[in-house]
Design an enzyme around this catalytic site. Structure first.
Site, PDB file in Angstrom:
ATOM      1  N   ASP A   1     -17.032   6.981  -1.034  1.00 41.64           N
ATOM      2  CA  ASP A   1     -16.165   7.572  -0.661  1.00 41.64           C
ATOM      3  C   ASP A   1     -15.474   8.442  -0.008  1.00 41.64           C
ATOM      4  O   ASP A   1     -17.072   8.795  -0.790  1.00 41.64           O
ATOM      5  CB  ASP A   1     -14.717   6.719  -2.186  1.00 41.64           C
TER       6      ASP A   1
ATOM      7  N   CYS B   1     -16.063   1.822   0.645  1.00 38.31           N
ATOM      8  CA  CYS B   1     -15.277   1.278   0.658  1.00 38.31           C
ATOM      9  C   CYS B   1     -14.580   1.591   2.027  1.00 38.31           C
ATOM     10  O   CYS B   1     -13.540   0.105   2.616  1.00 38.31           O
ATOM     11  CB  CYS B   1     -13.821   1.281   0.081  1.00 38.31           C
TER      12      CYS B   1
ATOM     13  N   HIS C   1      -7.340   0.572  -6.557  1.00 35.23           N
ATOM     14  CA  HIS C   1      -7.506  -0.594  -5.004  1.00 35.23           C
ATOM     15  C   HIS C   1      -7.946  -1.566  -5.469  1.00 35.23           C
ATOM     16  O   HIS C   1      -9.239  -1.862  -5.649  1.00 35.23           O
ATOM     17  CB  HIS C   1      -8.057   0.524  -4.347  1.00 35.23           C
TER      18      HIS C   1
ATOM     19  N   ARG D   1     -13.569  -8.785   1.640  1.00 35.75           N
ATOM     20  CA  ARG D   1     -11.690  -8.368   1.408  1.00 35.75           C
ATOM     21  C   ARG D   1     -11.514  -9.574   1.643  1.00 35.75           C
ATOM     22  O   ARG D   1     -10.295  -9.394   1.402  1.00 35.75           O
ATOM     23  CB  ARG D   1     -12.183  -6.557   2.324  1.00 35.75           C
TER      24      ARG D   1
ATOM     25  N   ARG E   1       1.073  -1.242  -0.210  1.00 40.28           N
ATOM     26  CA  ARG E   1       0.227  -0.329  -0.117  1.00 40.28           C
ATOM     27  C   ARG E   1       0.857   0.937  -0.324  1.00 40.28           C
ATOM     28  O   ARG E   1       1.679   1.030   0.791  1.00 40.28           O
ATOM     29  CB  ARG E   1      -0.856  -0.087   0.901  1.00 40.28           C
TER      30      ARG E   1
ATOM     31  N   GLN F   1     -10.134  -3.800  -3.308  1.00 37.59           N
ATOM     32  CA  GLN F   1     -11.224  -2.967  -2.504  1.00 37.59           C
ATOM     33  C   GLN F   1     -12.669  -3.645  -3.617  1.00 37.59           C
ATOM     34  O   GLN F   1     -12.972  -4.437  -3.494  1.00 37.59           O
ATOM     35  CB  GLN F   1     -11.043  -1.711  -2.639  1.00 37.59           C
TER      36      GLN F   1
HETATM   37  N1   CP Z   1     -10.914  -0.117   2.448  1.00 32.42           N
HETATM   38  C1   CP Z   1      -9.635  -0.246   3.649  1.00 32.42           C
HETATM   39  O1   CP Z   1      -8.975  -0.155   2.433  1.00 32.42           O
HETATM   40  O2   CP Z   1      -9.679   0.238   4.434  1.00 32.42           O
HETATM   41  P1   CP Z   1      -8.363   0.465   4.783  1.00 32.42           P
HETATM   42  O3   CP Z   1      -7.987   1.550   4.492  1.00 32.42           O
HETATM   43  O4   CP Z   1      -8.895   0.695   6.452  1.00 32.42           O
HETATM   44  O5   CP Z   1      -8.361  -0.707   4.710  1.00 32.42           O
HETATM   45  N1  NVA Z   2     -10.115   6.449  -1.828  1.00 28.84           N
HETATM   46  C1  NVA Z   2      -9.455   6.144  -0.675  1.00 28.84           C
HETATM   47  C2  NVA Z   2     -10.238   4.942   0.230  1.00 28.84           C
HETATM   48  C3  NVA Z   2      -9.650   4.770   1.637  1.00 28.84           C
HETATM   49  C4  NVA Z   2      -9.601   2.920   1.679  1.00 28.84           C
HETATM   50  C5  NVA Z   2      -8.017   6.775   0.011  1.00 28.84           C
HETATM   51  O1  NVA Z   2      -7.346   6.468  -0.809  1.00 28.84           O
HETATM   52  O2  NVA Z   2      -7.558   7.080   1.270  1.00 28.84           O
END
Ligand code: CP
Ligand code: NVA
Length: 304
Positions: free
Chosen positions: A223, A263, A128, A291, A101, A131
């Site tokens: 989101d 998400c 993502h 997930r 990530r 997700q």
């Molecule tokens: N939706 C998601 O990826 O959640 P986190 O950022 O908590 O991992």
């Molecule tokens: N768009 C958001 C998603 C978090 C799971 C971000 O990138 O922060």
């Protein structure tokens, strides 16, 4: 199946459908897969915070018989303490898979290029994909099918929106993104989704008016308005995105029985109101659980 899972587009429509079927089977018969990745190690590189991704990958690899090595930002300082190339060249000798990530999507592309082991994108600024797998698994569970449904994403044309467009295009789900001017999905991502959609006949579109956008929708998705890394823009974005809040009035314009997805984490009172996220239409926690099952299906296929 490709070595890596960096975007939904790394899976063909057939592979994507197969992954969802496998995820559903894993969810139903978890014990069947309890030793599938026996003794295998997954490095989990985090350069941004996480709840769901951290827990579901960690629990997921354990449930498959493997184990995780979580690496937090302060530990490896990717690109600062050590180059992406050198991290990849080390890890490929130590673990059987790398989950990452991070910020720039190029980092996961580089990691995948240099590492001999599979690399799984657990969120970049561009996409993502894990997700979106969980999202479509959830929609399929609730609606009983995917093909021909309409999903409307309301809000920022961000990483999550991109992955939803890619997955919709490949699974035959029409995806409408309703967003303010200046916050469209990336033009290349949009073009790719539209090209991919030709194969399944899905309609992928961007509209300005959220009320119009949700007409005929079977699923409404939103989101946060400011993603991780955009915190400085929070106040400015709040003003711009206000008309894009998913509230009861907006939900009432969608199809009868339309479901609500997010998400998470959610900023209640901003992009979604409590009465929507806590309503019967909301499937956000089922989505979060999925997930786990979706990522187990990915790890199983890539790390076997
Ligand atoms: N939706 C998601 O990826 O959640 P986190 O950022 O908590 O991992
Ligand atoms: N768009 C958001 C998603 C978090 C799971 C971000 O990138 O922060």
């Amino acid at each position: 199946m490709k070595k890596d899972f960096l975007t939904i587009r790394d899976m063909s429509p057939k592979e994507l459908a197969k992954t969802l079927t496998l995820a559903a089977d894993i969810k139903k018969h978890p014990k069947k897969y309890a030793t599938s990745l026996k003794g295998k190690a997954l490095a989990m590189i985090f350069e941004k915070p996480s709840l769901r991704t951290r827990v579901t990958f960690d629990v997921g690899i354990h449930q498959l018989g493997g184990f995780s090595v979580p690496l937090m930002p302060s530990e490896i300082s990717l690109g600062k303490r050590e180059s992406v190339h050198d991290v990849a060249k080390n890890l490929e000798r130590m673990v059987q898979g790398i989950m990452i990530r991070t910020f720039a999507h190029q980092i996961v592309i580089d990691m995948a290029k240099h590492a001999r082991v599979p690399v799984i994108n657990a969120l970049t600024d561009y996409s993502h994909p894990c997700q979106a797998l969980a999202d479509f698994l959830t929609i399929k569970e609730v609606k009983g099918k995917l093909k021909g449904l309409k999903l409307t994403y309301v809000g920022d044309g961000n990483n999550v929106a991109h992955s939803l467009m890619f997955a919709g295009a490949r699974l035959g789900v029409n995806v409408t993104v309703a967003c303010p001017e200046g916050y469209d999905p990336d033009p290349t991502a949009f073009r790719h989704a539209q090209e991919d959609a030709k194969e399944t006949g899905a309609r992928i579109e961007v509209v300005r008016d959220p009320m119009k956008g949700v007409e005929g929708a079977d699923a409404i998705y939103t989101d946060v308005w400011a993603s991780m890394g955009q915190e400085a823009e929070t106040e400015k974005r709040k003003a711009i995105f206000k008309p894009y809040q998913v509230n009861a009035a907006l939900m009432s314009r969608a199809n009868k029985g339309a479901i609500f997805l997010h998400c998470l984490p959610a900023h209640r009172g901003d992009e979604v109101t409590d009465d929507v996220i806590d309503s019967k239409a909301s499937v956000v926690f089922q989505e979060a659980e999925n997930r786990l099952h979706a990522q187990k299906a990915v790890m199983l296929q890539l790390m076997k």
